[in-house]
Scaffold this motif. Sequence first.
Motif, PDB file in Angstrom:
ATOM      1  N   MET A  17     108.656  50.523 102.052  1.00  0.00           N
ATOM      2  CA  MET A  17     107.572  50.660 101.077  1.00  0.00           C
ATOM      3  C   MET A  17     107.985  50.032  99.746  1.00  0.00           C
ATOM      4  O   MET A  17     109.057  50.323  99.221  1.00  0.00           O
ATOM      5  CB  MET A  17     107.221  52.136 100.862  1.00  0.00           C
ATOM      6  CG  MET A  17     106.147  52.367  99.822  1.00  0.00           C
ATOM      7  SD  MET A  17     105.785  54.118  99.615  1.00  0.00           S
ATOM      8  CE  MET A  17     104.623  54.051  98.255  1.00  0.00           C
ATOM      9  N   THR A  18     107.145  49.170  99.204  1.00  0.00           N
ATOM     10  CA  THR A  18     107.418  48.522  97.925  1.00  0.00           C
ATOM     11  C   THR A  18     107.117  49.486  96.775  1.00  0.00           C
ATOM     12  O   THR A  18     106.080  50.155  96.763  1.00  0.00           O
ATOM     13  CB  THR A  18     106.567  47.255  97.766  1.00  0.00           C
ATOM     14  OG1 THR A  18     106.922  46.334  98.795  1.00  0.00           O
ATOM     15  CG2 THR A  18     106.784  46.613  96.408  1.00  0.00           C
ATOM     16  N   THR A  19     108.034  49.566  95.812  1.00  0.00           N
ATOM     17  CA  THR A  19     107.842  50.428  94.648  1.00  0.00           C
ATOM     18  C   THR A  19     107.914  49.609  93.373  1.00  0.00           C
ATOM     19  O   THR A  19     108.537  48.551  93.325  1.00  0.00           O
ATOM     20  CB  THR A  19     108.908  51.533  94.593  1.00  0.00           C
ATOM     21  OG1 THR A  19     110.212  50.919  94.560  1.00  0.00           O
ATOM     22  CG2 THR A  19     108.807  52.456  95.794  1.00  0.00           C
ATOM     23  N   TRP A  20     107.247  50.102  92.329  1.00  0.00           N
ATOM     24  CA  TRP A  20     107.265  49.407  91.051  1.00  0.00           C
ATOM     25  C   TRP A  20     107.366  50.425  89.921  1.00  0.00           C
ATOM     26  O   TRP A  20     107.088  51.613  90.088  1.00  0.00           O
ATOM     27  CB  TRP A  20     106.029  48.535  90.876  1.00  0.00           C
ATOM     28  CG  TRP A  20     104.718  49.286  90.838  1.00  0.00           C
ATOM     29  CD1 TRP A  20     103.977  49.700  91.911  1.00  0.00           C
ATOM     30  CD2 TRP A  20     104.013  49.719  89.669  1.00  0.00           C
ATOM     31  NE1 TRP A  20     102.846  50.361  91.483  1.00  0.00           N
ATOM     32  CE2 TRP A  20     102.837  50.376  90.118  1.00  0.00           C
ATOM     33  CE3 TRP A  20     104.240  49.612  88.300  1.00  0.00           C
ATOM     34  CZ2 TRP A  20     101.902  50.940  89.238  1.00  0.00           C
ATOM     35  CZ3 TRP A  20     103.319  50.168  87.421  1.00  0.00           C
ATOM     36  CH2 TRP A  20     102.168  50.818  87.886  1.00  0.00           C
ATOM     37  N   GLY A  21     107.765  49.916  88.772  1.00  0.00           N
ATOM     38  CA  GLY A  21     107.863  50.756  87.592  1.00  0.00           C
ATOM     39  C   GLY A  21     107.675  49.918  86.348  1.00  0.00           C
ATOM     40  O   GLY A  21     107.454  48.704  86.416  1.00  0.00           O
ATOM     41  N   LEU A  22     107.770  50.580  85.215  1.00  0.00           N
ATOM     42  CA  LEU A  22     107.615  49.864  83.950  1.00  0.00           C
ATOM     43  C   LEU A  22     108.602  50.408  82.929  1.00  0.00           C
ATOM     44  O   LEU A  22     109.101  51.526  83.044  1.00  0.00           O
ATOM     45  CB  LEU A  22     106.181  49.972  83.426  1.00  0.00           C
ATOM     46  CG  LEU A  22     105.619  51.341  83.052  1.00  0.00           C
ATOM     47  CD1 LEU A  22     106.007  51.774  81.621  1.00  0.00           C
ATOM     48  CD2 LEU A  22     104.101  51.348  83.174  1.00  0.00           C
ATOM     49  N   SER A  23     108.880  49.566  81.940  1.00  0.00           N
ATOM     50  CA  SER A  23     109.651  50.004  80.777  1.00  0.00           C
ATOM     51  C   SER A  23     108.800  49.774  79.541  1.00  0.00           C
ATOM     52  O   SER A  23     107.981  48.848  79.497  1.00  0.00           O
ATOM     53  CB  SER A  23     110.976  49.241  80.668  1.00  0.00           C
ATOM     54  OG  SER A  23     110.755  47.877  80.368  1.00  0.00           O
ATOM     55  N   SER A  24     108.982  50.632  78.548  1.00  0.00           N
ATOM     56  CA  SER A  24     108.204  50.506  77.319  1.00  0.00           C
ATOM     57  C   SER A  24     108.937  51.154  76.167  1.00  0.00           C
ATOM     58  O   SER A  24     109.456  52.268  76.296  1.00  0.00           O
ATOM     59  CB  SER A  24     106.827  51.169  77.486  1.00  0.00           C
ATOM     60  OG  SER A  24     106.005  50.931  76.366  1.00  0.00           O
ATOM     61  N   THR A  25     109.008  50.435  75.050  1.00  0.00           N
ATOM     62  CA  THR A  25     109.528  50.987  73.801  1.00  0.00           C
ATOM     63  C   THR A  25     108.331  51.339  72.938  1.00  0.00           C
ATOM     64  O   THR A  25     107.537  50.466  72.580  1.00  0.00           O
ATOM     65  CB  THR A  25     110.423  49.971  73.073  1.00  0.00           C
ATOM     66  OG1 THR A  25     111.532  49.654  73.920  1.00  0.00           O
ATOM     67  CG2 THR A  25     110.921  50.520  71.750  1.00  0.00           C
ATOM     68  N   ILE A  26     108.174  52.624  72.599  1.00  0.00           N
ATOM     69  CA  ILE A  26     106.918  53.090  72.021  1.00  0.00           C
ATOM     70  C   ILE A  26     107.145  53.820  70.699  1.00  0.00           C
ATOM     71  O   ILE A  26     107.977  54.728  70.607  1.00  0.00           O
ATOM     72  CB  ILE A  26     106.174  54.033  72.991  1.00  0.00           C
ATOM     73  CG1 ILE A  26     106.030  53.389  74.377  1.00  0.00           C
ATOM     74  CG2 ILE A  26     104.819  54.404  72.435  1.00  0.00           C
ATOM     75  CD1 ILE A  26     105.368  54.287  75.405  1.00  0.00           C
ATOM     76  N   LEU A  27     106.366  53.423  69.696  1.00  0.00           N
ATOM     77  CA  LEU A  27     106.245  54.164  68.446  1.00  0.00           C
ATOM     78  C   LEU A  27     104.767  54.481  68.288  1.00  0.00           C
ATOM     79  O   LEU A  27     103.973  53.625  67.889  1.00  0.00           O
ATOM     80  CB  LEU A  27     106.753  53.340  67.265  1.00  0.00           C
ATOM     81  CG  LEU A  27     106.688  54.012  65.889  1.00  0.00           C
ATOM     82  CD1 LEU A  27     107.556  55.265  65.863  1.00  0.00           C
ATOM     83  CD2 LEU A  27     107.105  53.046  64.787  1.00  0.00           C
ATOM     84  N   ALA A  28     104.382  55.703  68.647  1.00  0.00           N
ATOM     85  CA  ALA A  28     102.970  56.086  68.658  1.00  0.00           C
ATOM     86  C   ALA A  28     102.886  57.601  68.668  1.00  0.00           C
ATOM     87  O   ALA A  28     103.877  58.292  68.948  1.00  0.00           O
ATOM     88  CB  ALA A  28     102.267  55.508  69.896  1.00  0.00           C
ATOM     89  N   PRO A  29     101.713  58.147  68.367  1.00  0.00           N
ATOM     90  CA  PRO A  29     101.545  59.596  68.503  1.00  0.00           C
ATOM     91  C   PRO A  29     101.846  60.054  69.928  1.00  0.00           C
ATOM     92  O   PRO A  29     101.607  59.309  70.898  1.00  0.00           O
ATOM     93  CB  PRO A  29     100.064  59.809  68.157  1.00  0.00           C
ATOM     94  CG  PRO A  29      99.697  58.640  67.299  1.00  0.00           C
ATOM     95  CD  PRO A  29     100.504  57.493  67.829  1.00  0.00           C
ATOM     96  N   ALA A  30     102.341  61.277  70.057  1.00  0.00           N
ATOM     97  CA  ALA A  30     102.714  61.794  71.376  1.00  0.00           C
ATOM     98  C   ALA A  30     101.540  61.734  72.352  1.00  0.00           C
ATOM     99  O   ALA A  30     101.724  61.431  73.535  1.00  0.00           O
ATOM    100  CB  ALA A  30     103.222  63.227  71.238  1.00  0.00           C
TER     101      ALA A  30
END
Length: 311
Positions: free
Chosen positions: A1-14
Motif C-alpha cells: 500500500m502506498t502511503t504519503w505525508g506532508l511537512s509544514s512549518t507553521i506560524l498561525a493561530p492554533a
Amino acid sequence: MTTWGLSSTILAPARDILRFAAYHIEAGAHRLYIYLDDPDSDAFAPLKAHPKVRVTRCDAQHWQKLGGKRPVKHQVRQSRNATHAHARRAEVDWLIHMDADEFLVSDQPVADVLAALPATVQTARVRPMEQLAGDGHHFKAFIPNGPDREKIVNRLYPNYGPHIKGGFLSHVAGKLFARTDMGGLDVRIHNVFRDGEMNPNEVELRQVDLAHCHAKTWDDWLASYRYRLEKGSYRADLASATPRDAGGLSLHELFRFIEADSGEDGLRAFYREVAEDSDDLRSRLAAEGLLCTHELNLDKITPHHFPDFTT
C-alpha cells in the motif's frame, strides 16, 4: 500500500493549524510532520496526542540541532525543516512540503494517484488553484504555461493582467511530492535538489490540485499585505510576470505604484478585479473554463480529529 505525508512549518493561530492537519488526515495522509514556528503554540498538545502527527517545537534547541541559530527568513526556516523531515526515518513513501493555507484536493485518493506512477518517477508536481476571496467555495484554475496563457490572463484582468503571473496573486509553481527513498535531498519551497539535480524524474500530477487560500477577505488580504510586500510573496526580489523590456512590473513594483498613485482605494480596486469572489469575476473565469468549485469543509472535519480542542 502506498502511503504519503506532508511537512509544514507553521506560524498561525492554533485553530488554523489544527484545521490544516485535520483536513489532510481526513484526505488520507499517513503522517504529518508539523514544525511550530511559535514553539509556545496552543496547537502543540492536540497535535502531539494524534497518532498520525509528529510535531516539533521550533525553539532554540531545535535550531541548534539543525546547525545553528534560528534563520531570520521564514523561507529558510521552511526549507531547513522540510529537509529535516525528508531526512528522518521514512514512515511514508511520498512526502510533500506545504503551507497551512494550502489543501490537497482530488476526486480520487491521493495514495492511489501516487501508487499509479511508474517506479522511475521520483518527484511529482501538484499545481495550485487559487481561492477567490469570499465564501471560500470558488477557485481560479491553474493556466498551463504556453502561448495562450498571456492572452487569457489579459482577458480576465484587463487592467492588471500583464503584471500577474498566470493570473494568480500567489505562486503558480505549486508544490512537489518526492519519494522518501531518495537520500541526500535538499528541499526548497517549490523544488527539491539531489546531488545538484533539480526535481529528478519529475511529472505533473494532474489528478490532484493544491487549493491555495491566499486571500480570504479584503480585511484578511490587507492585514497580510504589508508583510508580503516586505518579506513574503510580493517582496522586491521576485521577478515580474512580463519581461521588463515589454513593460513588465513585479507585483512589488505594481503595488508600490498603485499605493503612490491612489493609496488604499487603488489597492481595493486591484483586489476587486483580481481576487474578489464576485459575479463578474466568476463569469469571466467560467467563460474561460477556469472556474472551480470545491467545499473544504474545515469546520466539519476538524472536530473529528481534534474533539477536545476549543477556541
